[in-house]
Design a protein around this motif. Structure first.
Motif, mmCIF file in Angstrom:
data_model
loop_
_atom_site.group_PDB
_atom_site.id
_atom_site.type_symbol
_atom_site.label_atom_id
_atom_site.label_comp_id
_atom_site.label_asym_id
_atom_site.label_seq_id
_atom_site.Cartn_x
_atom_site.Cartn_y
_atom_site.Cartn_z
ATOM 1 N N PHE A 1 26.741 45.749 37.418
ATOM 2 C CA PHE A 1 28.000 45.888 38.143
ATOM 3 C C PHE A 1 28.220 47.335 38.571
ATOM 4 N N ALA A 2 27.815 48.281 37.711
ATOM 5 C CA ALA A 2 27.919 49.699 38.071
ATOM 6 C C ALA A 2 27.050 50.016 39.281
ATOM 7 N N ASN A 3 25.839 49.464 39.299
ATOM 8 C CA ASN A 3 24.947 49.674 40.453
ATOM 9 C C ASN A 3 25.523 49.046 41.716
ATOM 10 N N PHE A 4 26.099 47.860 41.564
ATOM 11 C CA PHE A 4 26.728 47.167 42.687
ATOM 12 C C PHE A 4 27.857 48.017 43.273
ATOM 13 N N THR B 1 31.848 38.017 32.317
ATOM 14 C CA THR B 1 32.507 39.226 31.844
ATOM 15 C C THR B 1 34.015 39.040 31.774
ATOM 16 N N SER B 2 34.700 39.946 31.121
ATOM 17 C CA SER B 2 36.159 39.888 31.028
ATOM 18 C C SER B 2 36.785 40.837 32.043
ATOM 19 N N PRO B 3 38.045 40.614 32.418
ATOM 20 C CA PRO B 3 38.723 41.559 33.305
ATOM 21 C C PRO B 3 38.707 42.986 32.745
ATOM 22 N N GLN B 4 38.844 43.103 31.439
ATOM 23 C CA GLN B 4 38.838 44.421 30.799
ATOM 24 C C GLN B 4 37.503 45.128 31.016
ATOM 25 N N GLU B 5 36.401 44.394 30.885
ATOM 26 C CA GLU B 5 35.083 44.974 31.109
ATOM 27 C C GLU B 5 34.908 45.379 32.577
ATOM 28 N N LEU B 6 35.385 44.541 33.479
ATOM 29 C CA LEU B 6 35.305 44.863 34.901
ATOM 30 C C LEU B 6 36.105 46.131 35.217
ATOM 31 N N GLU B 7 37.329 46.186 34.700
ATOM 32 C CA GLU B 7 38.183 47.338 34.969
ATOM 33 C C GLU B 7 37.562 48.626 34.453
ATOM 34 N N ALA B 8 36.929 48.567 33.283
ATOM 35 C CA ALA B 8 36.315 49.763 32.703
ATOM 36 C C ALA B 8 35.213 50.300 33.613
ATOM 37 N N ASN C 1 33.428 54.172 37.790
ATOM 38 C CA ASN C 1 32.887 54.462 39.119
ATOM 39 C C ASN C 1 33.815 55.417 39.880
ATOM 40 N N GLY C 2 35.104 55.151 39.845
ATOM 41 C CA GLY C 2 36.095 56.057 40.386
ATOM 42 C C GLY C 2 36.316 56.008 41.887
ATOM 43 N N CYS C 3 35.582 55.181 42.595
ATOM 44 C CA CYS C 3 35.676 55.170 44.065
ATOM 45 C C CYS C 3 36.590 54.082 44.604
ATOM 46 N N PHE C 4 37.080 53.197 43.732
ATOM 47 C CA PHE C 4 37.900 52.073 44.186
ATOM 48 C C PHE C 4 39.203 52.010 43.387
ATOM 49 N N SER C 5 40.261 51.608 44.047
ATOM 50 C CA SER C 5 41.503 51.270 43.354
ATOM 51 C C SER C 5 41.563 49.758 43.195
ATOM 52 N N ILE C 6 42.076 49.312 42.074
ATOM 53 C CA ILE C 6 42.223 47.878 41.816
ATOM 54 C C ILE C 6 43.584 47.445 42.345
ATOM 55 N N GLU C 7 43.577 46.642 43.395
ATOM 56 C CA GLU C 7 44.819 46.219 44.028
ATOM 57 C C GLU C 7 45.336 44.889 43.497
ATOM 58 N N LYS C 8 44.433 44.044 43.023
ATOM 59 C CA LYS C 8 44.866 42.747 42.500
ATOM 60 C C LYS C 8 43.777 42.142 41.626
ATOM 61 N N ILE C 9 44.185 41.595 40.504
ATOM 62 C CA ILE C 9 43.335 40.723 39.691
ATOM 63 C C ILE C 9 44.152 39.485 39.395
ATOM 64 N N GLU C 10 43.696 38.339 39.868
ATOM 65 C CA GLU C 10 44.478 37.108 39.745
ATOM 66 C C GLU C 10 43.572 35.937 39.402
ATOM 67 N N SER C 11 44.062 35.050 38.563
ATOM 68 C CA SER C 11 43.311 33.849 38.204
ATOM 69 C C SER C 11 43.476 32.794 39.290
ATOM 70 N N LEU C 12 42.402 32.076 39.576
ATOM 71 C CA LEU C 12 42.427 31.000 40.561
ATOM 72 C C LEU C 12 42.756 29.676 39.891
ATOM 73 N N LYS D 1 40.028 48.414 46.760
ATOM 74 C CA LYS D 1 40.190 49.203 47.976
ATOM 75 C C LYS D 1 39.442 50.515 47.825
ATOM 76 N N ARG D 2 38.648 50.852 48.855
ATOM 77 C CA ARG D 2 37.856 52.087 48.804
ATOM 78 C C ARG D 2 38.764 53.292 48.978
ATOM 79 N N LYS D 3 38.669 54.222 48.030
ATOM 80 C CA LYS D 3 39.420 55.467 48.129
ATOM 81 C C LYS D 3 38.775 56.373 49.176
ATOM 82 N N ASP D 4 39.431 57.486 49.501
ATOM 83 C CA ASP D 4 38.838 58.404 50.466
ATOM 84 C C ASP D 4 37.756 59.242 49.790
ATOM 85 N N GLU D 5 37.149 60.179 50.523
ATOM 86 C CA GLU D 5 36.017 60.925 50.006
ATOM 87 C C GLU D 5 36.376 61.792 48.808
ATOM 88 N N ASP D 6 37.655 62.115 48.650
ATOM 89 C CA ASP D 6 38.116 62.865 47.468
ATOM 90 C C ASP D 6 38.549 61.916 46.351
#
Length: 361
Positions: free
Chosen positions: A195-198, A265-272, A277-288, A352-357
Protein backbone atom coordinates in the motif's frame (compact mmCIF):
# COMPACT_ATOMS: atom_id res chain seq x y z
CA UNK A 1 5.93 -16.86 -6.81
CA UNK A 2 2.13 -16.58 -6.53
CA UNK A 3 0.72 -13.65 -8.42
CA UNK A 4 -1.37 -10.82 -7.10
CA UNK A 5 -4.71 -9.35 -8.03
CA UNK A 6 -3.66 -7.75 -11.27
CA UNK A 7 -2.85 -11.18 -12.69
CA UNK A 8 -6.39 -12.32 -11.85
CA UNK A 9 -8.31 -9.06 -11.93
CA UNK A 10 -11.96 -8.26 -11.51
CA UNK A 11 -14.23 -10.52 -13.49
CA UNK A 12 -16.95 -9.41 -15.82
CA UNK A 13 -20.08 -10.31 -17.72
CA UNK A 14 -20.91 -9.33 -21.28
CA UNK A 15 -24.36 -10.92 -21.14
CA UNK A 16 -27.33 -8.52 -21.45
CA UNK A 17 -29.32 -8.28 -18.25
CA UNK A 18 -32.37 -9.94 -19.80
CA UNK A 19 -30.33 -12.83 -21.22
CA UNK A 20 -29.29 -15.48 -18.64
CA UNK A 21 -25.63 -16.53 -18.65
CA UNK A 22 -24.40 -19.78 -20.04
CA UNK A 23 -23.95 -22.48 -17.43
CA UNK A 24 -20.15 -22.49 -17.67
CA UNK A 25 -20.06 -18.74 -17.13
CA UNK A 26 -22.38 -18.65 -14.12
CA UNK A 27 -19.67 -18.05 -11.51
CA UNK A 28 -18.37 -15.11 -13.54
CA UNK A 29 -21.90 -13.75 -13.95
CA UNK A 30 -22.63 -13.95 -10.21
CA UNK A 31 -19.41 -12.14 -9.29
CA UNK A 32 -20.10 -9.43 -11.85
CA UNK A 33 -23.60 -9.01 -10.42
CA UNK A 34 -22.19 -8.54 -6.91
CA UNK A 35 -19.57 -6.07 -8.10
CA UNK A 36 -22.20 -4.12 -10.02
CA UNK A 37 -24.07 -3.73 -6.74
CA UNK A 38 -20.90 -2.19 -5.32
CA UNK A 39 -20.60 0.18 -8.30
CA UNK A 40 -24.20 1.28 -7.76
CA UNK A 41 -23.54 1.80 -4.04
CA UNK A 42 -20.54 4.05 -4.72
CA UNK A 43 -22.23 6.18 -7.39
CA UNK A 44 -23.71 8.75 -4.99
CA UNK A 45 -20.53 8.78 -2.91
CA UNK A 46 -18.48 9.62 -6.02
CA UNK A 47 -20.95 12.35 -6.98
CA UNK A 48 -20.66 13.88 -3.52
CA UNK A 49 -16.88 13.54 -3.50
CA UNK A 50 -16.52 15.43 -6.77
CA UNK A 51 -19.11 18.04 -5.79
CA UNK A 52 -17.48 18.75 -2.43
CA UNK A 53 -13.77 18.17 -3.06
CA UNK A 54 -12.97 18.79 -6.73
CA UNK A 55 -12.24 22.44 -7.55
CA UNK A 56 -11.92 23.30 -11.27
CA UNK A 57 -10.01 26.44 -10.22
CA UNK A 58 -7.12 24.14 -9.26
CA UNK A 59 -6.78 23.24 -12.97
CA UNK A 60 -6.93 26.60 -14.82
CA UNK A 61 -7.22 26.34 -18.60
CA UNK A 62 -7.60 22.56 -18.44
CA UNK A 63 -8.31 21.04 -21.86
CA UNK A 64 -8.29 17.33 -20.94
CA UNK A 65 -9.35 15.69 -17.67
CA UNK A 66 -7.50 12.41 -17.07
CA UNK A 67 -9.17 9.50 -15.26
CA UNK A 68 -7.41 6.20 -14.42
CA UNK A 69 -9.10 2.98 -13.35
CA UNK A 70 -6.57 0.62 -11.77
CA UNK A 71 -7.32 -3.10 -11.93
CA UNK A 72 -9.83 -2.57 -14.74
CA UNK A 73 -10.08 -6.18 -16.01
CA UNK A 74 -12.14 -6.39 -19.24
CA UNK A 75 -15.46 -4.69 -18.44
CA UNK A 76 -18.21 -3.79 -18.01
CA UNK A 77 -17.86 -2.85 -14.32
CA UNK A 78 -14.94 -0.55 -15.08
CA UNK A 79 -17.10 1.29 -17.63
CA UNK A 80 -19.84 1.84 -15.05
CA UNK A 81 -17.36 3.29 -12.56
CA UNK A 82 -15.73 5.51 -15.18
CA UNK A 83 -19.07 6.86 -16.39
CA UNK A 84 -20.08 7.65 -12.79
CA UNK A 85 -16.89 9.69 -12.42
CA UNK A 86 -17.31 11.54 -15.71
CA UNK A 87 -20.97 12.36 -15.01
CA UNK A 88 -19.99 13.81 -11.63
CA UNK A 89 -17.11 15.87 -13.06
CA UNK A 90 -19.30 17.29 -15.85
CA UNK A 91 -21.93 18.30 -13.32
CA UNK A 92 -19.29 19.99 -11.18
CA UNK A 93 -17.93 22.00 -14.12
CA UNK A 94 -21.45 22.99 -15.17
CA UNK A 95 -22.39 24.14 -11.65
CA UNK A 96 -19.24 26.28 -11.40
CA UNK A 97 -19.78 27.77 -14.88
CA UNK A 98 -16.49 26.41 -16.16
CA UNK A 99 -15.89 24.96 -19.60
CA UNK A 100 -16.24 21.17 -19.52
CA UNK A 101 -12.95 19.57 -20.61
CA UNK A 102 -12.52 16.52 -22.79
CA UNK A 103 -11.97 13.23 -20.99
CA UNK A 104 -9.16 10.71 -21.39
CA UNK A 105 -9.63 7.41 -19.54
CA UNK A 106 -6.62 5.22 -18.83
CA UNK A 107 -7.51 1.59 -18.17
CA UNK A 108 -4.81 -0.21 -16.21
CA UNK A 109 -4.25 -3.83 -15.38
CA UNK A 110 -1.50 -6.40 -15.39
CA UNK A 111 0.30 -7.13 -18.66
CA UNK A 112 -1.56 -10.46 -18.97
CA UNK A 113 -4.96 -8.77 -18.92
CA UNK A 114 -7.04 -9.25 -22.07
CA UNK A 115 -7.03 -5.64 -23.30
CA UNK A 116 -8.38 -6.77 -26.68
CA UNK A 117 -11.60 -7.89 -25.01
CA UNK A 118 -11.67 -4.68 -22.98
CA UNK A 119 -11.49 -2.50 -26.08
CA UNK A 120 -14.01 -4.61 -28.01
CA UNK A 121 -16.57 -4.05 -25.26
CA UNK A 122 -16.04 -0.29 -24.88
CA UNK A 123 -19.39 1.56 -24.87
CA UNK A 124 -20.16 2.87 -28.35
CA UNK A 125 -21.64 6.11 -27.00
CA UNK A 126 -18.81 6.85 -24.58
CA UNK A 127 -17.88 10.45 -23.87
CA UNK A 128 -14.16 9.85 -23.52
CA UNK A 129 -11.01 8.76 -25.29
CA UNK A 130 -9.69 5.40 -24.07
CA UNK A 131 -6.28 3.80 -23.78
CA UNK A 132 -4.80 0.81 -21.97
CA UNK A 133 -1.84 0.97 -19.61
CA UNK A 134 -0.39 -2.45 -18.71
CA UNK A 135 1.68 -2.89 -15.56
CA UNK A 136 1.58 -3.27 -11.79
CA UNK A 137 -0.04 -0.42 -9.89
CA UNK A 138 2.49 -0.90 -7.10
CA UNK A 139 4.90 1.16 -9.21
CA UNK A 140 4.70 4.26 -11.41
CA UNK A 141 2.49 3.93 -14.48
CA UNK A 142 1.89 7.52 -15.61
CA UNK A 143 3.85 10.78 -16.00
CA UNK A 144 4.26 13.13 -13.06
CA UNK A 145 1.14 15.17 -12.15
CA UNK A 146 -0.86 13.85 -15.10
CA UNK A 147 -3.98 12.38 -13.43
CA UNK A 148 -6.99 14.23 -12.06
CA UNK A 149 -9.00 11.26 -10.74
CA UNK A 150 -7.90 7.72 -9.85
CA UNK A 151 -10.32 4.89 -9.08
CA UNK A 152 -9.67 1.33 -7.95
CA UNK A 153 -12.20 -1.18 -6.66
CA UNK A 154 -11.66 -4.53 -4.92
CA UNK A 155 -8.00 -4.74 -5.86
CA UNK A 156 -5.94 -3.48 -2.94
CA UNK A 157 -6.84 -6.34 -0.58
CA UNK A 158 -4.60 -8.51 -2.76
CA UNK A 159 -0.88 -8.66 -2.06
CA UNK A 160 1.81 -8.32 -4.69
CA UNK A 161 3.19 -11.66 -3.44
CA UNK A 162 2.89 -14.17 -0.62
CA UNK A 163 5.40 -13.25 2.12
CA UNK A 164 8.37 -15.62 2.17
CA UNK A 165 7.86 -16.47 5.85
CA UNK A 166 4.35 -17.72 5.11
CA UNK A 167 5.48 -20.34 2.60
CA UNK A 168 7.39 -22.32 5.27
CA UNK A 169 5.27 -21.56 8.36
CA UNK A 170 1.69 -21.99 7.21
CA UNK A 171 1.45 -25.70 6.47
CA UNK A 172 -2.03 -27.18 6.49
CA UNK A 173 -3.59 -23.82 5.60
CA UNK A 174 -3.90 -21.65 2.50
CA UNK A 175 -4.65 -18.46 4.40
CA UNK A 176 -3.71 -16.67 7.62
CA UNK A 177 -6.99 -17.52 9.39
CA UNK A 178 -6.11 -19.71 12.37
CA UNK A 179 -2.40 -19.39 11.59
CA UNK A 180 0.37 -18.52 14.08
CA UNK A 181 0.61 -14.82 14.89
CA UNK A 182 3.88 -14.50 12.99
CA UNK A 183 2.07 -15.54 9.79
CA UNK A 184 -0.65 -12.93 10.21
CA UNK A 185 1.97 -10.28 10.98
CA UNK A 186 3.85 -11.23 7.80
CA UNK A 187 0.66 -10.69 5.79
CA UNK A 188 0.10 -7.34 7.50
CA UNK A 189 3.67 -6.19 6.79
CA UNK A 190 3.39 -7.17 3.14
CA UNK A 191 0.12 -5.29 2.76
CA UNK A 192 1.59 -2.20 4.43
CA UNK A 193 4.57 -2.33 2.06
CA UNK A 194 2.37 -2.80 -0.99
CA UNK A 195 0.00 0.00 0.00
CA UNK A 196 2.93 2.34 0.72
CA UNK A 197 4.34 1.63 -2.75
CA UNK A 198 0.90 2.18 -4.28
CA UNK A 199 0.52 5.56 -2.55
CA UNK A 200 4.01 6.69 -3.48
CA UNK A 201 3.35 5.91 -7.14
CA UNK A 202 0.02 7.75 -7.10
CA UNK A 203 1.56 10.73 -5.31
CA UNK A 204 3.91 11.04 -8.28
CA UNK A 205 1.07 10.84 -10.81
CA UNK A 206 -1.90 12.76 -9.35
CA UNK A 207 -2.06 16.55 -9.71
CA UNK A 208 -2.41 18.71 -6.57
CA UNK A 209 -6.12 18.83 -5.81
CA UNK A 210 -6.75 15.58 -7.68
CA UNK A 211 -8.87 12.84 -6.12
CA UNK A 212 -8.50 9.11 -5.57
CA UNK A 213 -11.30 6.68 -4.66
CA UNK A 214 -10.41 3.28 -3.20
CA UNK A 215 -13.02 0.59 -2.55
CA UNK A 216 -11.97 -2.58 -0.71
CA UNK A 217 -13.07 -5.16 1.87
CA UNK A 218 -11.77 -4.32 5.32
CA UNK A 219 -11.50 -5.45 8.92
CA UNK A 220 -13.13 -3.18 11.55
CA UNK A 221 -10.72 -1.40 13.87
CA UNK A 222 -9.89 -3.34 17.02
CA UNK A 223 -11.47 -6.56 15.75
CA UNK A 224 -9.40 -9.73 15.64
CA UNK A 225 -8.99 -11.52 12.34
CA UNK A 226 -10.88 -14.52 13.74
CA UNK A 227 -14.09 -12.44 14.01
CA UNK A 228 -14.09 -11.09 10.45
CA UNK A 229 -16.53 -12.81 8.09
CA UNK A 230 -14.12 -12.41 5.16
CA UNK A 231 -11.49 -14.38 7.11
CA UNK A 232 -13.96 -16.94 8.45
CA UNK A 233 -15.05 -17.63 4.88
CA UNK A 234 -11.47 -18.12 3.73
CA UNK A 235 -10.86 -20.35 6.74
CA UNK A 236 -13.67 -22.62 5.55
CA UNK A 237 -12.23 -22.47 2.04
CA UNK A 238 -8.83 -23.43 3.45
CA UNK A 239 -10.29 -26.45 5.25
CA UNK A 240 -11.80 -27.59 1.95
CA UNK A 241 -8.31 -28.10 0.53
CA UNK A 242 -7.23 -29.99 3.65
CA UNK A 243 -10.27 -32.27 3.38
CA UNK A 244 -9.47 -33.14 -0.24
CA UNK A 245 -5.83 -33.77 0.65
CA UNK A 246 -6.87 -36.20 3.39
CA UNK A 247 -9.01 -38.04 0.85
CA UNK A 248 -6.07 -38.25 -1.53
CA UNK A 249 -7.81 -36.11 -4.15
CA UNK A 250 -5.04 -33.49 -4.14
CA UNK A 251 -1.43 -33.60 -3.07
CA UNK A 252 -0.85 -32.55 0.56
CA UNK A 253 2.49 -30.94 -0.28
CA UNK A 254 0.81 -28.76 -2.88
CA UNK A 255 -1.67 -27.59 -0.24
CA UNK A 256 1.21 -26.73 2.09
CA UNK A 257 2.85 -24.58 -0.58
CA UNK A 258 -0.32 -22.77 -1.69
CA UNK A 259 -1.35 -19.52 0.03
CA UNK A 260 -3.92 -16.91 -0.97
CA UNK A 261 -2.22 -13.49 -1.23
CA UNK A 262 -5.12 -11.60 0.37
CA UNK A 263 -5.20 -9.42 3.48
CA UNK A 264 -8.26 -7.45 4.70
CA UNK A 265 -6.66 -4.44 6.35
CA UNK A 266 -8.31 -2.18 8.91
CA UNK A 267 -9.11 1.53 8.47
CA UNK A 268 -6.56 2.23 11.21
CA UNK A 269 -3.83 0.43 9.25
CA UNK A 270 -4.77 2.29 6.08
CA UNK A 271 -4.75 5.65 7.84
CA UNK A 272 -1.31 4.98 9.34
CA UNK A 273 0.20 4.27 5.92
CA UNK A 274 -1.52 7.29 4.34
CA UNK A 275 -0.26 9.61 7.08
CA UNK A 276 3.24 8.17 6.78
CA UNK A 277 3.16 8.89 3.05
CA UNK A 278 2.09 12.46 3.77
CA UNK A 279 0.99 13.38 0.24
CA UNK A 280 -2.76 12.84 0.63
CA UNK A 281 -5.49 14.14 2.91
CA UNK A 282 -8.20 11.70 3.96
CA UNK A 283 -11.50 13.28 2.99
CA UNK A 284 -13.85 10.38 3.69
CA UNK A 285 -13.87 6.84 5.01
CA UNK A 286 -17.32 5.27 4.85
CA UNK A 287 -18.73 1.76 5.03
CA UNK A 288 -20.76 0.52 2.06
CA UNK A 289 -24.08 -1.33 2.34
CA UNK A 290 -23.91 -5.08 2.69
CA UNK A 291 -24.27 -7.09 -0.54
CA UNK A 292 -27.35 -9.21 0.11
CA UNK A 293 -26.46 -11.96 -2.40
CA UNK A 294 -23.49 -12.91 -0.24
CA UNK A 295 -25.73 -14.84 2.20
CA UNK A 296 -26.52 -17.71 -0.20
CA UNK A 297 -24.04 -20.64 -0.07
CA UNK A 298 -23.90 -21.37 -3.79
CA UNK A 299 -23.55 -17.65 -4.60
CA UNK A 300 -20.67 -17.33 -2.14
CA UNK A 301 -19.03 -20.41 -3.64
CA UNK A 302 -19.44 -19.14 -7.19
CA UNK A 303 -18.06 -15.75 -6.25
CA UNK A 304 -15.06 -17.34 -4.55
CA UNK A 305 -14.43 -19.44 -7.63
CA UNK A 306 -14.52 -16.39 -9.90
CA UNK A 307 -11.86 -14.68 -7.77
CA UNK A 308 -9.52 -17.61 -7.09
CA UNK A 309 -9.91 -19.98 -10.04
CA UNK A 310 -6.85 -18.70 -11.91
CA UNK A 311 -4.56 -19.09 -8.91
CA UNK A 312 -5.87 -22.57 -8.13
CA UNK A 313 -5.66 -23.76 -11.71
CA UNK A 314 -2.05 -22.61 -11.97
CA UNK A 315 -0.98 -24.40 -8.78
CA UNK A 316 -3.12 -27.57 -8.75
CA UNK A 317 -4.36 -27.97 -12.31
CA UNK A 318 -7.83 -27.50 -13.73
CA UNK A 319 -9.09 -30.99 -12.95
CA UNK A 320 -9.68 -30.31 -9.22
CA UNK A 321 -11.90 -27.26 -9.69
CA UNK A 322 -15.39 -28.78 -9.94
CA UNK A 323 -14.87 -31.22 -7.06
CA UNK A 324 -13.22 -28.59 -4.90
CA UNK A 325 -16.02 -26.07 -5.21
CA UNK A 326 -18.75 -28.69 -4.88
CA UNK A 327 -17.21 -29.66 -1.54
CA UNK A 328 -16.80 -26.01 -0.58
CA UNK A 329 -20.48 -25.34 -1.30
CA UNK A 330 -21.49 -28.27 0.91
CA UNK A 331 -19.31 -26.98 3.73
CA UNK A 332 -20.87 -23.53 3.38
CA UNK A 333 -24.36 -24.99 3.75
CA UNK A 334 -23.23 -26.31 7.15
CA UNK A 335 -21.11 -23.31 8.18
CA UNK A 336 -22.57 -20.18 6.58
CA UNK A 337 -23.99 -19.09 9.95
CA UNK A 338 -20.40 -18.83 11.17
CA UNK A 339 -19.61 -16.49 8.28
CA UNK A 340 -22.77 -14.45 8.87
CA UNK A 341 -21.93 -14.11 12.57
CA UNK A 342 -18.64 -12.41 11.68
CA UNK A 343 -18.14 -8.72 11.12
CA UNK A 344 -17.88 -7.35 7.58
CA UNK A 345 -16.87 -3.93 6.31
CA UNK A 346 -16.53 -2.75 2.71
CA UNK A 347 -14.80 0.62 2.70
CA UNK A 348 -15.14 3.65 0.49
CA UNK A 349 -12.00 5.74 0.90
CA UNK A 350 -11.61 9.22 -0.63
CA UNK A 351 -8.13 10.79 -0.76
CA UNK A 352 -7.09 14.21 -2.06
CA UNK A 353 -3.60 15.00 -3.36
CA UNK A 354 -1.92 17.78 -1.42
CA UNK A 355 0.21 20.39 -3.17
CA UNK A 356 3.97 20.05 -3.66
CA UNK A 357 4.58 21.37 -0.12
CA UNK A 358 2.17 18.67 1.14
CA UNK A 359 -0.37 21.31 2.09
CA UNK A 360 -4.06 20.53 1.63
CA UNK A 361 -5.39 22.18 -1.54
Amino acid sequence: MPRGVQDYPRVYDDTPEDDPPKKQDTHVYIMSWMQRDVADATKLLIQNAVSEQLNPRNFPGLETFYVADLGCSVGPNTFIAVQNIIDAVKLKYQSSNDKIPEFQVLFNDHTQNDFNTLFKSLPLNREYYASGVPGSFHSNLFPRASLHFVHTSYSLQWLSCVPKEVITKNKGRIYHFGAPEEVTKAYARQHATDFANFLQARAHEIVPGGLMVIVLPSRPNGVSHSRVSFNILNGIFSSTFVDLAKKGMIDEEKVDTFNLPIYPTSPQELEATIKQNGCFSIEKIESLPKITTADVPHVVSLGTRAITEGLIKEHFGEEILDGLFEHFTNKLVESLKDVESGLAVNLFLLLKRKDEDNTTV
